[in-house]
Design an enzyme around this catalytic site. Structure first.
Site, PDB file in Angstrom:
ATOM      1  N   HIS A 237       4.595   5.395  -8.753  1.00 49.18           N
ATOM      2  CA  HIS A 237       3.837   4.422  -7.966  1.00 49.18           C
ATOM      3  C   HIS A 237       2.430   4.345  -8.541  1.00 49.18           C
ATOM      4  O   HIS A 237       1.911   5.329  -9.087  1.00 49.18           O
ATOM      5  CB  HIS A 237       3.771   4.827  -6.490  1.00 49.18           C
ATOM      6  CG  HIS A 237       3.192   3.756  -5.617  1.00 49.18           C
ATOM      7  ND1 HIS A 237       3.874   2.607  -5.290  1.00 49.18           N
ATOM      8  CD2 HIS A 237       1.970   3.643  -5.018  1.00 49.18           C
ATOM      9  CE1 HIS A 237       3.108   1.843  -4.520  1.00 49.18           C
ATOM     10  NE2 HIS A 237       1.943   2.445  -4.348  1.00 49.18           N
TER      11      HIS A 237
ATOM     12  N   HIS B  52      -2.903  -1.850  -3.388  1.00 52.21           N
ATOM     13  CA  HIS B  52      -1.591  -1.650  -4.023  1.00 52.21           C
ATOM     14  C   HIS B  52      -0.529  -2.442  -3.273  1.00 52.21           C
ATOM     15  O   HIS B  52      -0.749  -2.928  -2.162  1.00 52.21           O
ATOM     16  CB  HIS B  52      -1.232  -0.157  -4.052  1.00 52.21           C
ATOM     17  CG  HIS B  52      -0.929   0.433  -2.702  1.00 52.21           C
ATOM     18  ND1 HIS B  52       0.132   1.266  -2.456  1.00 52.21           N
ATOM     19  CD2 HIS B  52      -1.572   0.305  -1.497  1.00 52.21           C
ATOM     20  CE1 HIS B  52       0.140   1.629  -1.180  1.00 52.21           C
ATOM     21  NE2 HIS B  52      -0.886   1.072  -0.583  1.00 52.21           N
TER      22      HIS B  52
ATOM     23  N   CYS C  43       4.597  -2.501  -7.357  1.00 48.16           N
ATOM     24  CA  CYS C  43       3.314  -1.811  -7.572  1.00 48.16           C
ATOM     25  C   CYS C  43       2.754  -2.038  -8.976  1.00 48.16           C
ATOM     26  O   CYS C  43       1.594  -2.413  -9.144  1.00 48.16           O
ATOM     27  CB  CYS C  43       3.455  -0.319  -7.257  1.00 48.16           C
ATOM     28  SG  CYS C  43       4.553   0.604  -8.350  1.00 48.16           S
TER      29      CYS C  43
END
Length: 346
Positions: A310, A322, A262
């Site tokens: 994240h 993402h 990520c």
């Protein structure tokens, strides 16, 4: 006398009666929804998905630790190399200074082997001798100064060597931490993959299609504007780069261009716009000015969970791009797929 004991029921010995009672107990337990004793409980699909989500979350947290330790190791490696170069240059300088001092010492020995007054009396060229003696005095002063410089250089070299030793020890610790976090991540991901593979194919496909946290993990969102414009030309360039990565695989610990985790995706995307971001999502959340989610613009970084483990990039229309998790490719998902912790404008 006759016996008062009750006669046993025909056809039912003791073991048979126990078996009948056991069957009756199991039947009653089943009627009330309880599992028979010793039966292996079966997780509902939603429970399995929740376990997979937790494992991916834990793996992501371990990935953050891995990235942080790896970044630290890279910095230490560079520092060690610079220190080693400095030590080599210092040693070369000391060798040169020692050579010069050795030459001066030899000249003094050759010229000063007898008493100066006797040498003057015996000299056939007193004026020439006096000139040489004055030169030797000057050489002596110069030698003393260079000796002092040599001693200072030796002290500096000793400090540099000690610093190199310390940094090498730090680097070794960091390498150990990298390996430990890597093992943790691999263990969590392998367990998650085993759980996914245990699910029926239809449910597994449904999980792969769905956003990671499902409906239960979605945050309460403010009204978000449409696509809108990026906050700056660099944000627009970063978003354009991120869009080109859609479809590329999630690879933990990777920051492109063929695969991403990520924070690797957001770092790589902004690098294409000439902007350097830190490696971890926890550091990226502080890489600019934080704004309310209601004011998010394309190119802003959206961090998730309280620990910012994240991160994605806002694309507008309530969507982020993402790198979700292993087995999934870079994709678009609703910005509220997980609880949002911050929005950062780089």
């Amino acid at each position: 006398m006759g016996s008062h004991r009750r006669p046993a029921q025909p056809g039912l010995d003791r073991s048979t009666r126990v078996t009948v009672l056991s069957v009756a107990a199991v039947t009653a337990a089943t009627a009330f929804g309880a599992a028979p004793a010793g039966a292996a409980p079966r997780d509902k699909p939603s429970d399995t998905r929740a376990q997979v989500d937790r494992l991916y979350e834990q793996a992501e947290q371990a990935t953050e630790s891995y990235n942080k330790a790896d970044e630290r190791a890279d910095k230490l490696r560079a520092q060690v190399e610079r220190t080693k170069d400095s030590v080599a240059r210092g040693q070369e300088r000391i060798n040169t200074m020692r050579g010069a001092l050795g030459s001066l010492a030899g000249a003094q020995y050759r010229e000063g082997g007898i008493d100066p007054s006797l040498a003057l009396m015996l000299s056939s060229d007193p004026d020439g001798y006096l000139e040489k003696a004055a030169a030797l005095d000057r050489i002596g002063s110069r030698q003393a100064g260079e000796l002092k410089d040599l001693q200072q250089a030796q002290r500096e070299l000793s400090q540099q060597r000690a610093e190199a030793t310390r940094k090498l020890a730090e680097l070794e610790k960091s390498r150990t931490a990298v390996a430990r976090h890597k093992r943790t991540v691999e263990h969590k991901l392998a367990k998650a993959r085993r759980l996914l593979n245990s699910m029926p194919s239809k449910e597994r496909e449904e999980y792969d299609r769905s956003s990671r946290s499902g409906e239960g993990g979605r945050a309460e969102l403010p009204d978000l504007a449409g696509a809108g414009a990026a906050s700056s030309s660099r944000a627009a360039a970063a978003l354009a780069a991120a869009r080109t990565a859609v479809g590329r695989p999630y690879v933990w610990g990777a920051n492109g261009p063929s695969g991403f985790d990520c924070s690797g995706l957001t770092q790589w995307s902004y690098a294409q716009a000439g902007v350097g971001l830190p490696r971890t999502s926890q550091a990226q959340r502080y890489a600019g000015r934080q704004v309310p989610l209601s004011q998010a613009q394309p190119g802003d970084l959206v961090a998730y969970r309280d620990d910012a483990s994240h991160i994605g990039m806002y694309v507008g229309n309530g969507q982020v791009v993402h790198a979700p998790y292993p087995g999934a490719s870079v994709r678009y998902d609703p910005v509220g797929m997980m609880p949002v912790s911050s929005v950062t404008r780089v």
